[in-house]
Design an enzyme around this catalytic site. Structure first.
Site, PDB file in Angstrom:
ATOM      1  N   LYS A   1       0.818  -1.214   0.000  1.00  0.00           N
ATOM      2  CA  LYS A   1       0.000   0.000   0.000  1.00  0.00           C
ATOM      3  C   LYS A   1       0.857   1.271   0.000  1.00  0.00           C
ATOM      4  O   LYS A   1       0.573   2.220  -0.729  1.00  0.00           O
ATOM      5  CB  LYS A   1      -0.925  -0.011   1.222  1.00  0.00           C
ATOM      6  CG  LYS A   1      -2.063  -1.017   1.077  1.00  0.00           C
ATOM      7  CD  LYS A   1      -2.806  -1.194   2.373  1.00  0.00           C
ATOM      8  CE  LYS A   1      -4.017  -2.096   2.188  1.00  0.00           C
ATOM      9  NZ  LYS A   1      -4.590  -2.548   3.461  1.00  0.00           N
TER      10      LYS A   1
ATOM     11  N   GLY B   1     -19.179  -0.524  10.442  1.00  0.00           N
ATOM     12  CA  GLY B   1     -19.806  -1.788  10.814  1.00  0.00           C
ATOM     13  C   GLY B   1     -20.217  -2.613   9.606  1.00  0.00           C
ATOM     14  O   GLY B   1     -20.578  -3.774   9.746  1.00  0.00           O
TER      15      GLY B   1
END
Ligand SMILES: NC(=O)c1ccc[n+]([C@@H]2O[C@H](COP(=O)([O-])OP(=O)(O)OC[C@H]3O[C@@H](n4cnc5c(N)ncnc54)[C@H](OP(=O)(O)O)[C@@H]3O)[C@@H](O)[C@H]2O)c1
Length: 352
Positions: free
Chosen positions: A225, A322
């Site tokens: 990354k 979530g």
């Protein structure tokens, strides 16, 4: 305008894309004037391509029932590669298959085929970027195609967009980030008293860590990354071997307690900075004040900070909402697709 999409890979991210298209395609048509139509999906065993459009829900059901999207009406076992791309007649190819840092396949072949067929490409997989950066960018430039990859650098943190749009004109001196949610989750658990092994098991139970967490805990994922971020924003052409890499296996409870006593926390920090005309990149555990922009990130939070002249530190952090990782990564892929549609002039004025 109708924008046809073809996807390779129908796991967490590919299925997340199908879920999001099922939910939002009407809203995107109204808001952005683009009709996103899935015209091809391929997984390990086969695929399906149909320019009249594939039903996202039907694809999810076929995958559940037969274990492959080839089970969708008109699907074919063994469909893959260039033939699949040609039949999808896609404007945008999304690479969302599993990858590796040895040969970057199957993504590397798919991306080259897509670009050669004149198809713009959005990558979720990192392999081709980590191993073949210069070749890939040169190919895209030569063929005048766009390659976007914001999902590869800590989705959904909008780090590339900040660097390319918000910081245009400023000088980026260095980039530092927590770009791997799994290791941050494990280190957070260890700082609360769990052993390394217990932290790994907890992250696996939460669905954050893979069964084999090697690529995360040994820093490979973070190294890929930071190299992608550095190459895209600092103009380097680093490859994976150029990134100095140390993972979190060596972090001890004693070090974490020591750091806590100083008001600090140990984090796996990925960094890229200018060194004269060179760019150097590294991944290693570092002790950070718990109130600084990265030190305060706990659990699977992620963030990237740019140190710049004259703006100072500009940062972006994400506290996951979530939704599963597949959904938030798929949202980041769609962000690239919608921005691409806008930049290519495929979007029209929204309906009144
Ligand atoms: N999950 C995330 O939040 C996230 C975030 C950023 C980047 N990524 C990257 O995005 C990619 C997909 O991640 P994921 O979580 O969706 O992985 P995943 O759940 O393991 O799914 C991988 C998919 O790739 C398919 N595949 C493997 N080999 C293939 C081949 N030769 N041709 C076509 N498809 C092939 C698999 O097919 P089968 O279903 O038939 O096995 C599967 O559908 C990976 O490269 C990952 O590193 C993921």
């Amino acid at each position: 305008m109708e924008v046809r999409l073809a996807i390779s890979g129908f796991g967490n991210v590919g299925q997340g894309l199908a879920v999001l298209l099922g939910r939002h395609v009407g809203a995107y048509r109204r808001r952005y004037g683009v009709q996103l139509t899935l015209t091809g999906v391929v997984d390990r065993l086969g695929g399906v391509a149909d320019t009249s459009g594939l039903d996202p829900q039907g694809l999810l059901e076929a995958k559940r029932a037969r274990g492959t999207v080839a089970g969708y009406p008109g699907g074919e076992d063994g469909l893959k590669g260039r033939g699949f791309l040609e039949r999808s007649r896609a404007h945008v190819f999304v690479e969302a298959a599993s990858t590796n840092f040895v040969d970057a396949e199957p993504g590397w072949s798919y991306v080259r085929d897509a670009l050669e067929l004149g198809i713009d490409t959005v990558l979720a997989s990192k392999g081709a970027l980590a191993l073949h950066w210069s070749e890939l960018m040169n190919l895209a430039r030569r063929l005048d195609r766009t390659v976007l990859f914001s999902a590869t650098v800590g989705a959904p943190v909008p780090s590339l967009q900040i660097a390319e749009r918000a910081l245009i004109g400023a000088e980026i001196l260095d980039i530092e980030g927590i770009v791997n949610g799994t290791t941050n989750q494990i280190l957070t658990a260890m700082s609360r008293g769990l052993s390394y092994q217990e932290g790994v098991r907890q992250a696996q139970a939460l669905g954050i860590a893979e069964t084999d967490p090697t690529l995360d805990v040994d820093g490979w994922d973070a190294a890929a990354k930071i190299l992608i971020l550095a190459n895209a924003t600092l103009g380097s052409a680093l490859s994976l071997d150029d990134v100095r890499r140390e993972g979190i296996r060596g972090v001890t409870k004693a070090q974490l307690e020591d750091a806590a006593g100083r008001g600090e926390a140990i984090k796996l920090i990925a960094r890229a900075s200018r060194d004269g005309s060179d760019v150097v990149a590294s991944v290693k555990p570092e002790s950070r004040p718990v109130n600084d922009v990265l030190g305060r990130l706990s659990g699977d939070d992620m963030g990237v900070a740019f140190n710049t002249v004259p703006l100072g530190q500009v940062a972006s952090t994400v506290h996951p909402a979530g939704e599963s990782g597949g959904i938030s990564t798929a949202m980041t892929v769609l962000r690239d697709v919608l921005n691409l549609a806008r930049d290519r002039g495929w979007s029209q004025a929204p309906e009144g």
